[in-house]
Design a protein around this motif. Structure first.
Motif, PDB file in Angstrom:
ATOM      1  N   CYS A 225       0.833  -1.202   0.000  1.00 36.47           N
ATOM      2  CA  CYS A 225       0.000   0.000   0.000  1.00 36.47           C
ATOM      3  C   CYS A 225       0.865   1.249   0.000  1.00 36.47           C
ATOM      4  N   MET A 226       1.915   1.260   0.814  1.00 34.20           N
ATOM      5  CA  MET A 226       2.826   2.399   0.868  1.00 34.20           C
ATOM      6  C   MET A 226       3.489   2.640  -0.483  1.00 34.20           C
ATOM      7  N   GLU A 227       3.844   1.540  -1.142  1.00 34.77           N
ATOM      8  CA  GLU A 227       4.582   1.664  -2.402  1.00 34.77           C
ATOM      9  C   GLU A 227       3.715   2.093  -3.571  1.00 34.77           C
ATOM     10  N   LEU A 228       2.406   2.156  -3.382  1.00 36.09           N
ATOM     11  CA  LEU A 228       1.548   2.680  -4.445  1.00 36.09           C
ATOM     12  C   LEU A 228       1.830   4.155  -4.723  1.00 36.09           C
ATOM     13  N   GLY A 229       2.337   4.869  -3.717  1.00 36.93           N
ATOM     14  CA  GLY A 229       2.636   6.288  -3.888  1.00 36.93           C
ATOM     15  C   GLY A 229       1.419   7.178  -3.976  1.00 36.93           C
ATOM     16  N   GLN A 230       0.261   6.664  -3.537  1.00 37.33           N
ATOM     17  CA  GLN A 230      -0.987   7.418  -3.650  1.00 37.33           C
ATOM     18  C   GLN A 230      -1.314   8.237  -2.399  1.00 37.33           C
ATOM     19  N   TYR A 231      -0.663   7.946  -1.294  1.00 37.16           N
ATOM     20  CA  TYR A 231      -1.092   8.537  -0.027  1.00 37.16           C
ATOM     21  C   TYR A 231       0.086   9.173   0.697  1.00 37.16           C
ATOM     22  N   LYS A 232      -0.232  10.155   1.508  1.00 33.19           N
ATOM     23  CA  LYS A 232       0.751  10.767   2.387  1.00 33.19           C
ATOM     24  C   LYS A 232       0.008  11.351   3.586  1.00 33.19           C
ATOM     25  N   LEU A 233       0.738  11.643   4.625  1.00 33.13           N
ATOM     26  CA  LEU A 233       0.126  12.200   5.816  1.00 33.13           C
ATOM     27  C   LEU A 233      -0.349  13.617   5.546  1.00 33.13           C
ATOM     28  N   HIS A 234      -1.540  13.929   6.007  1.00 37.01           N
ATOM     29  CA  HIS A 234      -2.057  15.290   5.908  1.00 37.01           C
ATOM     30  C   HIS A 234      -1.130  16.223   6.688  1.00 37.01           C
ATOM     31  N   SER A 235      -0.978  17.429   6.210  1.00 39.32           N
ATOM     32  CA  SER A 235       0.036  18.313   6.789  1.00 39.32           C
ATOM     33  C   SER A 235      -0.231  18.673   8.242  1.00 39.32           C
ATOM     34  N   LYS A 236      -1.502  18.744   8.639  1.00 34.82           N
ATOM     35  CA  LYS A 236      -1.828  19.189   9.991  1.00 34.82           C
ATOM     36  C   LYS A 236      -2.762  18.184  10.646  1.00 34.82           C
ATOM     37  N   PHE A 237      -2.300  17.563  11.724  1.00 35.86           N
ATOM     38  CA  PHE A 237      -3.063  16.523  12.409  1.00 35.86           C
ATOM     39  C   PHE A 237      -4.454  17.013  12.790  1.00 35.86           C
ATOM     40  N   SER A 238      -4.562  18.195  13.381  1.00 33.13           N
ATOM     41  CA  SER A 238      -5.847  18.665  13.908  1.00 33.13           C
ATOM     42  C   SER A 238      -6.867  18.898  12.809  1.00 33.13           C
ATOM     43  N   ASP A 239      -6.424  19.337  11.640  1.00 37.25           N
ATOM     44  CA  ASP A 239      -7.356  19.649  10.555  1.00 37.25           C
ATOM     45  C   ASP A 239      -7.916  18.405   9.878  1.00 37.25           C
ATOM     46  N   LEU A 240      -7.215  17.297   9.977  1.00 35.66           N
ATOM     47  CA  LEU A 240      -7.591  16.091   9.242  1.00 35.66           C
ATOM     48  C   LEU A 240      -9.001  15.629   9.570  1.00 35.66           C
ATOM     49  N   PHE A 241      -9.466  15.862  10.790  1.00 37.30           N
ATOM     50  CA  PHE A 241     -10.729  15.285  11.257  1.00 37.30           C
ATOM     51  C   PHE A 241     -11.901  16.262  11.179  1.00 37.30           C
ATOM     52  N   LEU A 242     -11.659  17.459  10.668  1.00 38.97           N
ATOM     53  CA  LEU A 242     -12.713  18.456  10.598  1.00 38.97           C
ATOM     54  C   LEU A 242     -13.681  18.155   9.454  1.00 38.97           C
ATOM     55  N   THR A 243     -14.912  18.602   9.640  1.00 37.88           N
ATOM     56  CA  THR A 243     -15.939  18.405   8.618  1.00 37.88           C
ATOM     57  C   THR A 243     -15.536  19.044   7.294  1.00 37.88           C
ATOM     58  N   THR A 244     -14.800  20.140   7.369  1.00 38.66           N
ATOM     59  CA  THR A 244     -14.411  20.864   6.158  1.00 38.66           C
ATOM     60  C   THR A 244     -13.274  20.192   5.402  1.00 38.66           C
TER      61      THR A 244
END
Length: 567
Positions: A225-244
């Motif tokens: 899955c990592m080697e697919l190169g499709q995903y990366k960590l969102h830049s800001k942990f707190s913003d990841l879970f917001l409705t927006t």
């Protein structure tokens, strides 16, 4: 029960319509005799597999990260049984989805006569395999041996079906995930739908293998899955879970919600989480166990770090602590949050004036019983739409894959730089820096297996709190026996007693620092014996619950279904 068996056996007769562009599904029925007559109908049948009910998330209330005033859930009380709502719903809903997936697979030959391209048929087939594998992985993780059906059966056959040993089913689930990964696209173009992708198949295979203790499979699937190169960590942990925040680059598989389509988190859950000053209930809250779990900024647990101050427990902590639990004295949902028994007034930033503070039990008896409230994913949007919200339902995200990979490699004792990198990527993101900036966060450098095992388990707890992953972690690590057999603690009540025994003596928030054991479990008994804190409840886990009971009604109707031990 007969209704459930018929659904399992004759799933082809119960196809449900769905919005073509969104996987938010108003229900209508069609007959299998005239269904699958077009590509649209095949897609509609597959999209039904993404209904929220088919993708349950384990609840925080089943864990030690959570308190609901003085009440325990059935699991924490040790009273789980074959009639518990979560048990019957999970069994029924997973088999409904399995029946639909089997029906789609049975009709793929029919689809070939419709002039649909082979590439599309391969994709639809792969999607059905993904749905079936995902449902079985949930069932096996909770129930152990389950009924394994891959074809549409008649009623007489269904009443003779017993449970198949999970050891026989697990390789077949892996095989379905592999077939799904081989046939699913990396991404979908020209559509707003959230559907299974190659990455989702690999990710959920990795998680299932982790839950089964198949470390090699978990390591290989997560690495793929990592080697697919499709995903990366969102830049800001707190913003990841917001409705927006929608369709973040970290999201591997999510289910969309929508206020307009009435697919939401639910106002009850919102009101139970948000604070009382803006109109919530603050009834279901983070536990003191969770607050104690976050390390300090030096990477040490609170009972070892010189940076920890029990009177200011949010200071010098891993940033995820203050992004998961609302820090005292911080602005939140338009108010200062302060549960102190002498903070009778608080600033209302909407009016610019001080007002009565309903977040202290000195004014409101049912304010948070332990002084803590959730912050993760919660913002002002939770106060709109009658206090209801529609954030994406995250099934799995990239941080999970990184930590699955790290844990699997640790358990295999194949510890190399890639393991440290995976953990440090997650930890560095929490501090808002790159993993190479090792002077700006407590980078993991340990290479000894037992110490790394402890580190990665703690990292999971800090990263995934309030996301429904703690329960299965406690189960698979066999820590439920310890973590869910201790006490849940909170503030003394009434407020006059709290003032007399704690705050007047300089003891706010915690009078002292709890000791943390080798499994990350805090010990508050010293404060309890001193009369400085209150026992909210006694957790009473029963080891039989490492496997859930088969629903009672299923056992009663089918003599070939045998119950799990202890029920």
């Amino acid at each position: 029960m007969k209704r459930n068996i018929v659904i399992l056996v004759l799933g082809s007769c119960c196809l449900f319509n769905s919005c073509y562009e969104l996987d938010l599904n108003p229900l209508s029925q069609g007959s299998s005799e005239n269904w699958y007559s077009s590509e649209t109908e095949i897609e509609m049948a597959l999209k039904d597999g993404y209904r929220q009910d088919f993708w349950p998330k384990d609840k925080e209330e089943w864990t030690d990260d959570y308190v609901y005033r003085e009440t325990n859930s059935a699991i924490v009380n040790g009273t789980l049984n074959g009639q518990t709502d979560e048990v019957t719903k999970m069994w029924s809903n997973q088999y409904k989805a399995i029946a639909r997936a089997n029906t789609v697979l049975a009709n793929m030959e029919k689809a070939q006569s419709l002039g649909i391209s082979q590439s599309k048929i391969d994709q639809y087939t792969a999607e059905a395999y993904f749905l079936r594998a995902s449902m079985y992985s949930t069932l096996i993780s909770h129930f152990g041996d389950v009924v394994y059906v891959t074809e549409v059966m008649d009623v007489d056959q269904a009443f003779e079906v017993g449970r198949t040993a999970k050891a026989e089913i697990i390789p077949k689930v892996y095989e379905d995930f592999d077939k799904a990964a081989a046939g699913l696209p990396l991404v979908y173009t020209g559509s707003t739908s959230q559907r299974a992708t190659r990455g989702a198949a690999l990710a959920l295979k990795a998680r299932f293998a982790l839950y089964m203790g198949d470390w090699q499979v978990a390591a290989e699937a997560s690495k793929a899955c990592m080697e697919l190169g499709q995903y990366k960590l969102h830049s800001k942990f707190s913003d990841l879970f917001l409705t927006t925040t929608r369709n973040a680059e970290e999201s591997i598989f999510v289910l969309p919600r929508s206020i307009s389509d009435k697919v939401t988190l639910g106002s009850g859950e919102v009101l139970n989480a948000i604070t009382r000053n803006p109109g919530g209930w603050a009834a279901k809250d983070p536990s003191w166990d969770l607050l104690a779990a976050f390390t300090c900024t030096d990477g040490l647990p609170i009972d070892e770090s010189p940076l920890f101050d029990s009177h200011d427990p949010f200071k010098n902590r891993d940033p995820r602590c203050c992004e998961t639990i609302v820090p005292f004295g911080s602005k939140f949902l338009g108010f200062d949050y302060n549960p102190h028994p002498e903070a009778l007034e608080v600033m209302n930033y909407n009016t610019g004036k001080m007002q009565k503070n309903n977040d202290t039990r000195a004014n409101a008896q049912y304010a948070s019983f332990n002084g803590l409230v959730w912050k993760k994913g919660i913002d002002e949007t939770w106060l709109d739409n009658g206090k209801d919200v529609d954030p994406d339902k995250i099934i799995i995200r990239y941080a999970d894959i990184l930590l699955i990979y790290a844990e699997a490699k640790i358990e295999l004792n194949q510890i190399d730089q890639s393991v440290l990198d995976a953990i440090n990527m997650v930890r560095a993101r929490a501090y808002g820096v790159d993993k190479v900036a090792t002077d700006q966060y407590p980078a993991v450098k340990e290479t000894e297996q037992s110490k790394l095992r402890k580190i990665v388990r703690l990292e999971r707890r800090m990263e995934f709190a309030y996301e429904g992953l703690r329960y299965m972690d406690l189960v698979r690590w066999k820590l439920a026996s310890k973590a869910l057999n201790n006490k849940s603690y909170g503030l003394l009540y009434p407020a006059s007693l709290l003032i007399e025994n704690v705050t007047s003596k300089g003891g706010w928030f915690w009078p002292s620092t709890p000791k943390i054991d080798e499994d990350g479990i805090p010990d508050f008994t010293e404060m309890e014996k001193a009369g400085q804190i209150a026992v909210l409840s006694q957790r009473l886990w029963d080891d039989r619950q490492y496997l859930w009971p088969i629903p009672t009604k299923e056992i009663l109707i089918n003599e070939n279904l045998k119950q799990n031990p202890g029920y």
